[in-house]
Design a protein around this motif. Structure first.
Motif, mmCIF file in Angstrom:
data_model
loop_
_atom_site.group_PDB
_atom_site.id
_atom_site.type_symbol
_atom_site.label_atom_id
_atom_site.label_comp_id
_atom_site.label_asym_id
_atom_site.label_seq_id
_atom_site.Cartn_x
_atom_site.Cartn_y
_atom_site.Cartn_z
ATOM 1 N N LYS A 56 0.836 -1.193 0.000
ATOM 2 C CA LYS A 56 0.000 0.000 0.000
ATOM 3 C C LYS A 56 0.877 1.252 0.000
ATOM 4 O O LYS A 56 1.871 1.330 0.688
ATOM 5 C CB LYS A 56 -0.899 0.036 1.228
ATOM 6 N N LYS A 196 -9.689 -7.878 4.055
ATOM 7 C CA LYS A 196 -9.192 -6.675 4.710
ATOM 8 C C LYS A 196 -10.101 -6.210 5.845
ATOM 9 O O LYS A 196 -9.836 -5.171 6.458
ATOM 10 C CB LYS A 196 -9.048 -5.545 3.684
ATOM 11 N N GLU A 200 -9.864 -0.637 5.555
ATOM 12 C CA GLU A 200 -9.615 0.307 4.462
ATOM 13 C C GLU A 200 -10.927 0.843 3.894
ATOM 14 O O GLU A 200 -11.290 0.593 2.747
ATOM 15 C CB GLU A 200 -8.772 -0.361 3.376
#
Length: 237
Positions: A56, A196, A200
């Protein structure tokens, strides 16, 4: 998979070269799901090679793709870009898919596809709907036309419920997509999945509309080493 900076990507790339077969790499890269796709697809390997490494970038989305070492030439980059343009045009025809151009870690053009939960899943569920299956059949067809790519599938949730529940659901959503792609002819060796949870978000979890945007699946398509080698040799069509 946790967030890595570019240095960590390079270090892990070296480590993966000695990591053994694809199935062991899958287990190492996605220990949360403990090889769920392997068990669910009769041993199809999911996750392999340097193209499976994603990191990221703070503030500008994902830095993605194979850390191949050495700069890719401008001419090769143009050829990769043309190939990605062709696939992106195909993907943009799929109803319910948001398609964007992104850049990978080799500064090559790549593709990000986002499917939201309204297309793919009921709230709190990981079973694919009929509409989402139709979309994924078209998605699989496009992936099969360009074999020289790696595909990373991220499952996301809103923040409703515990972390444990959301980790489980996000992993299962990513795996459901991967399994269905494999059933429709996409090689499992090209695919890596990761949940995730709610880490996020792309919108506020304080509103129903924001939570709906956060319940999504994101897929990144990047040039693998074969495509890069073909582009460098001028043989990529």
């Amino acid at each position: 998979m946790k967030r890595f900076n570019y240095v960590m990507v390079l270090l892990l790339s070296g480590a993966l070269m000695f990591a053994g077969c694809s199935s062991s790499k899958w287990a190492a890269q996605n220990n949360k799901t403990k090889g769920g796709i392997l068990g669910g697809t009769g041993g199809a390997a999911v996750g392999a090679g340097l193209g499976a490494i994603f990191a990221k970038n703070s503030g500008k989305g994902a830095i993605i793709g194979a850390a191949i070492g050495g700069a890719v030439g401008t001419g090769a980059g143009i050829l990769v870009g043309k190939k990605m343009d062709q696939q992106q045009a195909e993907l943009e025809k799929i109803e319910g898919a948001q398609v964007e151009t992104v850049t990978d870690s080799n500064n090559l053009q790549a593709i990000k596809v986002t499917f939201d939960s309204g297309i793919l899943f009921a709230t709190g569920k990981s079973a694919l709907s009929t509409a989402s299956k139709d979309a994924l059949v078209k998605f699989a067809t496009s992936l099969k036309t360009t074999q020289e790519t790696d595909v990373k599938i991220y499952g996301h949730t809103d923040n409703t419920g515990s972390r444990e529940i959301n980790e489980k659901i996000s992993n299962e959503r990513a795996e459901s997509v991967a399994k269905y792609l494999i059933e429709n002819g996409v090689a499992g060796s090209r695919l890596v999945t990761e949940g995730k949870a709610y880490d996020e978000p792309v919108a506020s979890n304080e509103t129903a509309e924001g939570r709906a945007q956060n319940r999504r699946v994101e897929i990144f398509i990047t040039a693998n080493e074969t495509m890069i080698q073909q582009a460098e040799a001028g043989t990529l069509k």
